[in-house]
Write a protein that holds these residues in place. Structure first.
Motif, PDB file in Angstrom:
ATOM      1  N   PRO A 179     -17.121  39.389 -20.701  1.00 50.90           N
ATOM      2  CA  PRO A 179     -18.371  38.644 -20.952  1.00 50.90           C
ATOM      3  C   PRO A 179     -19.578  39.553 -21.130  1.00 50.90           C
ATOM      4  O   PRO A 179     -20.468  39.259 -21.934  1.00 50.90           O
ATOM      5  CB  PRO A 179     -18.502  37.766 -19.698  1.00 50.90           C
ATOM      6  N   ARG A 180     -19.625  40.668 -20.389  1.00 42.46           N
ATOM      7  CA  ARG A 180     -20.742  41.603 -20.546  1.00 42.46           C
ATOM      8  C   ARG A 180     -20.747  42.207 -21.947  1.00 42.46           C
ATOM      9  O   ARG A 180     -21.811  42.372 -22.568  1.00 42.46           O
ATOM     10  CB  ARG A 180     -20.632  42.704 -19.491  1.00 42.46           C
ATOM     11  N   ILE A 181     -19.547  42.511 -22.475  1.00 45.30           N
ATOM     12  CA  ILE A 181     -19.452  43.050 -23.832  1.00 45.30           C
ATOM     13  C   ILE A 181     -19.887  42.007 -24.858  1.00 45.30           C
ATOM     14  O   ILE A 181     -20.600  42.313 -25.821  1.00 45.30           O
ATOM     15  CB  ILE A 181     -18.017  43.525 -24.111  1.00 45.30           C
ATOM     16  N   MET A 182     -19.483  40.750 -24.639  1.00 44.57           N
ATOM     17  CA  MET A 182     -19.845  39.686 -25.581  1.00 44.57           C
ATOM     18  C   MET A 182     -21.351  39.404 -25.558  1.00 44.57           C
ATOM     19  O   MET A 182     -21.893  38.877 -26.527  1.00 44.57           O
ATOM     20  CB  MET A 182     -19.067  38.406 -25.246  1.00 44.57           C
ATOM     21  N   ASP A 183     -22.017  39.748 -24.449  1.00 45.03           N
ATOM     22  CA  ASP A 183     -23.461  39.540 -24.362  1.00 45.03           C
ATOM     23  C   ASP A 183     -24.265  40.714 -24.920  1.00 45.03           C
ATOM     24  O   ASP A 183     -25.497  40.666 -24.933  1.00 45.03           O
ATOM     25  CB  ASP A 183     -23.872  39.313 -22.898  1.00 45.03           C
ATOM     26  N   SER A 184     -23.587  41.761 -25.358  1.00 44.42           N
ATOM     27  CA  SER A 184     -24.292  42.907 -25.923  1.00 44.42           C
ATOM     28  C   SER A 184     -24.963  42.501 -27.237  1.00 44.42           C
ATOM     29  O   SER A 184     -24.531  41.564 -27.908  1.00 44.42           O
ATOM     30  CB  SER A 184     -23.326  44.066 -26.159  1.00 44.42           C
ATOM     31  N   PRO A 185     -26.049  43.194 -27.625  1.00 48.99           N
ATOM     32  CA  PRO A 185     -26.770  42.816 -28.860  1.00 48.99           C
ATOM     33  C   PRO A 185     -25.875  42.780 -30.097  1.00 48.99           C
ATOM     34  O   PRO A 185     -26.027  41.903 -30.952  1.00 48.99           O
ATOM     35  CB  PRO A 185     -27.847  43.905 -28.969  1.00 48.99           C
ATOM     36  N   ALA A 186     -24.936  43.736 -30.191  1.00 42.64           N
ATOM     37  CA  ALA A 186     -24.085  43.779 -31.386  1.00 42.64           C
ATOM     38  C   ALA A 186     -23.174  42.568 -31.463  1.00 42.64           C
ATOM     39  O   ALA A 186     -22.973  41.986 -32.539  1.00 42.64           O
ATOM     40  CB  ALA A 186     -23.258  45.064 -31.387  1.00 42.64           C
ATOM     41  N   MET A 187     -22.600  42.154 -30.318  1.00 43.08           N
ATOM     42  CA  MET A 187     -21.656  41.040 -30.325  1.00 43.08           C
ATOM     43  C   MET A 187     -22.365  39.693 -30.366  1.00 43.08           C
ATOM     44  O   MET A 187     -21.770  38.702 -30.797  1.00 43.08           O
ATOM     45  CB  MET A 187     -20.743  41.124 -29.108  1.00 43.08           C
ATOM     46  N   ARG A 188     -23.594  39.629 -29.899  1.00 47.72           N
ATOM     47  CA  ARG A 188     -24.322  38.353 -29.951  1.00 47.72           C
ATOM     48  C   ARG A 188     -24.597  37.930 -31.384  1.00 47.72           C
ATOM     49  O   ARG A 188     -24.819  36.741 -31.659  1.00 47.72           O
ATOM     50  CB  ARG A 188     -25.648  38.461 -29.188  1.00 47.72           C
ATOM     51  N   MET A 189     -24.579  38.893 -32.316  1.00 43.15           N
ATOM     52  CA  MET A 189     -24.776  38.551 -33.721  1.00 43.15           C
ATOM     53  C   MET A 189     -23.573  37.829 -34.301  1.00 43.15           C
ATOM     54  O   MET A 189     -23.655  37.228 -35.368  1.00 43.15           O
ATOM     55  CB  MET A 189     -25.050  39.829 -34.520  1.00 43.15           C
ATOM     56  N   LEU A 190     -22.438  37.899 -33.597  1.00 42.69           N
ATOM     57  CA  LEU A 190     -21.200  37.292 -34.089  1.00 42.69           C
ATOM     58  C   LEU A 190     -21.176  35.825 -33.659  1.00 42.69           C
ATOM     59  O   LEU A 190     -20.739  35.489 -32.552  1.00 42.69           O
ATOM     60  CB  LEU A 190     -19.998  38.046 -33.533  1.00 42.69           C
ATOM     61  N   LYS A 191     -21.652  34.939 -34.506  1.00 43.13           N
ATOM     62  CA  LYS A 191     -21.744  33.523 -34.178  1.00 43.13           C
ATOM     63  C   LYS A 191     -20.704  32.737 -34.970  1.00 43.13           C
ATOM     64  O   LYS A 191     -20.725  32.716 -36.205  1.00 43.13           O
ATOM     65  CB  LYS A 191     -23.142  32.987 -34.488  1.00 43.13           C
ATOM     66  N   PHE A 192     -19.798  32.096 -34.250  1.00 47.40           N
ATOM     67  CA  PHE A 192     -18.794  31.245 -34.874  1.00 47.40           C
ATOM     68  C   PHE A 192     -19.223  29.782 -34.738  1.00 47.40           C
ATOM     69  O   PHE A 192     -20.021  29.428 -33.859  1.00 47.40           O
ATOM     70  CB  PHE A 192     -17.432  31.447 -34.210  1.00 47.40           C
ATOM     71  N   ARG A 193     -18.657  28.956 -35.606  1.00 46.49           N
ATOM     72  CA  ARG A 193     -19.006  27.538 -35.560  1.00 46.49           C
ATOM     73  C   ARG A 193     -18.551  26.907 -34.243  1.00 46.49           C
ATOM     74  O   ARG A 193     -19.215  26.029 -33.702  1.00 46.49           O
ATOM     75  CB  ARG A 193     -18.344  26.817 -36.739  1.00 46.49           C
ATOM     76  N   LYS A 194     -17.414  27.380 -33.711  1.00 40.43           N
ATOM     77  CA  LYS A 194     -16.878  26.847 -32.453  1.00 40.43           C
ATOM     78  C   LYS A 194     -16.642  28.008 -31.503  1.00 40.43           C
ATOM     79  O   LYS A 194     -16.043  29.018 -31.881  1.00 40.43           O
ATOM     80  CB  LYS A 194     -15.580  26.083 -32.698  1.00 40.43           C
ATOM     81  N   HIS A 195     -17.123  27.894 -30.271  1.00 46.52           N
ATOM     82  CA  HIS A 195     -16.988  28.960 -29.274  1.00 46.52           C
ATOM     83  C   HIS A 195     -16.395  28.368 -28.004  1.00 46.52           C
ATOM     84  O   HIS A 195     -16.885  27.353 -27.490  1.00 46.52           O
ATOM     85  CB  HIS A 195     -18.348  29.598 -28.983  1.00 46.52           C
ATOM     86  N   ILE A 196     -15.322  29.004 -27.483  1.00 44.43           N
ATOM     87  CA  ILE A 196     -14.647  28.527 -26.274  1.00 44.43           C
ATOM     88  C   ILE A 196     -14.560  29.678 -25.277  1.00 44.43           C
ATOM     89  O   ILE A 196     -14.093  30.767 -25.628  1.00 44.43           O
ATOM     90  CB  ILE A 196     -13.223  28.005 -26.582  1.00 44.43           C
ATOM     91  N   ASP A 197     -15.011  29.448 -24.062  1.00 42.23           N
ATOM     92  CA  ASP A 197     -14.841  30.391 -22.959  1.00 42.23           C
ATOM     93  C   ASP A 197     -13.814  29.818 -21.994  1.00 42.23           C
ATOM     94  O   ASP A 197     -13.987  28.691 -21.492  1.00 42.23           O
ATOM     95  CB  ASP A 197     -16.171  30.636 -22.236  1.00 42.23           C
TER      96      ASP A 197
END
Length: 395
Positions: A179-197
């Motif tokens: 989750p920390r990696i997914m919250d990084s600025p580079a990964m936050r730009m990766l927006k999918f139509r559907k997101h599941i955690d």
């Protein structure tokens, strides 16, 4: 991408003593042997949704040894050859290796080239799959250990869209660092139509007992080893409900019972094994609440016990036809130059199709404007007609 380490659990010495046909706590040999906990069905449902629909990102988190890789292998084993998917883990370290493995798992053979050539081939291929309505699934295990260069390629190919919809769906599995990696600025730009955690929790005490019974039953020794109530409770306390730790501890416990020539597993045997390996009991949260922020992190390890499991890379049969590129994941066995020529022709055809569609839309808009003008003229004539009728009536 299999481990090269030897697995001592695969050849224990106690099988004949307990009358078991196979090692009870070794890595599973087939997907049908998976222990079905409450969260298992929900995870499989989410994975199926990410496979059938594109533009979906699923982030699966769980503690080390919680069974993420086992469950992902279980899911991919049941996927048919008509499903376009590729699997990776942290052993993929750079862009060239990533694209070669990705294209190979989707049907390409003997693929090679520079990074830019592989990128172009991959992009054109994904566009082709998107036009054909065939979603592509990418599964990354141990994503928290994946190199930044591979994540860069993931972001690059994930941006491939057809009619504003991403062709890819992604499943990223990792531990609490993910989750920390997914919250990084580079990964936050990766927006999918559907997101599941999705978080894979460890087993409860009851599930731990059921899991041990399940593994013994698969080995043919459900009644051979008798675990006392105290021993079952200690197994949960020393493992915290983590499947990999349960496997390692129970294997050592059965080995100790064989040494003592007893089929009754007591709390003394469990404590003997725990003391030998210097295990510390996990702190069990009260009332199902989480650990306190002041509680120290406890790591339990048994040295040199079992090889780590890797997610199994997809193997594509070499007999697939080159003509199936539009309906399946197969691609002809050609060199990069010929392949680029083929993709270039397809791109030209796609460009012509888009141009025709654009012209058709222009023609439709022109006709709509003409129809609008005719409607206005008709409305004016109707109004004049009513006016004339009114004047005639008045006269």
């Amino acid at each position: 991408m299999a481990r090269a380490l030897k697995n001592p659990i695969a050849d224990p010495t106690y099988l004949d003593f307990f009358g078991m046909a196979q090692p009870p706590f070794a890595p599973l040999s087939g997907p049908s042997q998976i222990f079905h906990s409450d969260q298992y069905s929900l995870l499989m449902t989410h994975l199926a949704g990410a496979t059938e629909q594109s533009d979906c990102l699923m982030v699966v988190c769980g503690a080390d040894g919680s069974g993420k890789t086992t469950l992902l292998n279980r899911y991919t084993t049941n996927l048919g050859q008509d499903v376009s998917f590729a699997t990776f883990d942290e052993t993929c370290t750079d862009g060239n290796q990533f694209y070669c493995a990705f294209l190979r798992q989707l049907g390409f053979q003997d693929i090679s080239g520079t990074l830019q050539e592989l990128r172009r081939i991959t992009r054109e291929f994904l566009i082709h799959r998107g036009i054909a309505g065939d979603p592509v699934l990418v599964i990354i295990d141990n994503a928290h250990l994946v190199s930044p260069s591979v994540f860069e390629q993931l972001r690059w190919i994930a941006d491939t869209k057809v009619e504003e919809t991403r062709v890819l769906s992604m499943v990223l599995a990792g531990n609490s660092d993910l989750p920390r990696i997914m919250d990084s600025p580079a990964m936050r730009m990766l927006k999918f139509r559907k997101h599941i955690d999705f978080t894979i929790r460890v087993y409860t005490e009851e599930e731990t007992e059921d899991y041990v019974r399940h593994r013994l039953r698969l080995a043919g020794g459900a009644d051979a080893a008798k675990f006392s109530n105290e021993a079952r409770q200690l197994i949960y306390r020393f493992t915290g409900g983590t499947p990999s730790l349960i496997n390692m501890l129970c294997n050592e416990v059965l080995t100790e019972a064989f040494t003592q020539k007893t089929r009754v597993i007591t709390d003394e045997i469990v404590r003997t094994v725990a003391d030998r390996h210097q295990l510390v009991p996990h702190v069990v949260p009260l009332h199902s609440k989480g650990r306190r922020s002041t509680d120290p992190e406890i790591t339990i390890t048994i040295p040199d016990q079992v090889a780590e499991e890797r997610i199994t890379a997809r193997e594509v049969p070499p007999s697939q036809s080159a003509d199936s590129a539009a309906t399946g994941p197969a691609t002809p066995d050609v060199d990069a130059k010929k392949l680029l020529e083929q993709i270039s022709r397809l791109s030209e055809q796609l460009g012509e199709f888009k141009a025709e569609r654009k012209q058709s839309r222009k023609d439709l808009r022109l006709r709509d404007r003409q129809i609008g003008k005719l409607k206005e003229q008709l409305a004016g004539l109707v109004a004049q007609h009513k006016k004339v009728q009114h004047e005639i009536s008045a006269r």
